[in-house]
Design a protein around this motif. Sequence first.
Motif: not given
Length: 464
Positions: A228, A230, A324, A330-331, A333-334, A351, A354
């Motif tokens: 992913l 972001s 995306t 980055a974290w 995204s979870i 995952l 990220s």
Amino acid sequence: MKIEAEILQRISPVTAWEYKIIPYAADGDILKCFGTEECCQDTILSEIEVITGESIEIALLSVAEITKLLNQHYRQSCKQVSAKPLVSDGDRFLKRLIYEAFQNYASDIHFECYEERCRVRFRIDGQLIEKYVIEEQNYPSIVNQIKILAKLNISERRLPQDGRIFYQSEKEKFDVRVSCIPTIHGEKIVLRLLTRHIDLLDLSNLGFSERQLEDYIKAVKRPHGLVLISGPTGSGKSTTLYATLRMLNNEISNILTIEDPVEYTLAGVNQVQLKEEIGLTFGSALRAFLRQDPDIIMLGEIRDTDTAQMAIRSALTGHMLLSTLHTNSAWGSISRLVDMNIHPYLISNTLILSVAQRLVRILCPCCKQQIKPEDELSKMNLPDVDYYCKPVGCEECFYTGYKGRKAIYEVIPIDSELSKAIRESKDEIECECKKRGITTLKDSAYRLFKEGYISIEELIPLIQ
């Protein structure tokens, strides 16, 4: 120097350029202006006062200094587009304009109409710069010419319309996306130039540090999993994905993409354009992709629960999926996937990487100025440096002080411990990142600031 907009408006751009004069302050009935020795001649000064209706007081500057100030404050407005070429040869004018934007590395061209003036602006390095003033009577003909080239309805002026223009010259060919909306003074048109030199795009020159690039390539070369990227709109996520696909593209891989829109075509990659009006959504395309024996799937964006579930399913069933998300870290995204009703244990099993990214404007190497740090740096908790650089402005950078942009990244490879943190729904993993030596967005911004690539103005939003 900074000159108030109200002062600048007291002399028209055409007059300012014709007489090489620029207002900077007002003292009662007297308008103070910078000018050359020629402006001080009685006949010339009288002419200026008659044209402007102001009592003028001249402060002398050199021609070079005046030209620089004019380029800063009136540069674009001095170029009046004449009537005849636009009416009789609009096609050629637009091609010249698009080529000029391409040469200046502009991403968009804005055509705007207001009560008293019409203008053309280019978006260069993320910032809009005014390039031309269009004579009011010519604006409708330009709008119609764009609509004809984009195959839009020229009689429809009440509803938004979208289309495309294919630009081709001896050396270049690319698509131009056209968006037209009605405003109270006329139609505003934006041309998006899909011109990035995709053939030259490489992961190694995007802005990854050596460690980040190593972690990223190691993850995307795995046979299956979810990667992913972001960041907010306009942060360069699509560029990173296209560079990734170029690296992964080979004769033994079946690569499928679903995009909205397809910005750049890649030979050897099967690209699908999203068409929600006929039911071709991200989710429905992913379902079809799974029956196409894919190795790698690129999903333009995870927007909703259905798309997120299909993305997880694709990664679980032995495919590499790149996509995306619009999150700030980055974290983060979870958390966004959990908000879309994806169970943490499914995320932890799929995952593998990220990434968060931003774009920062790089100081123009031709005119940036080194200055010694002040007490303000320590008050803002900025790093100790011997010097830092600030923007100045020159012809090379269109007097903005910046030339080009660079991506900064935060890359988090998901190992067994971080997978456990995902299952336990931990919100903060700063200690875990430090333990692994992971560079955050803030760290990447600090590094560029210390090396003199970015200004304080670019740094502060990233550390806040």
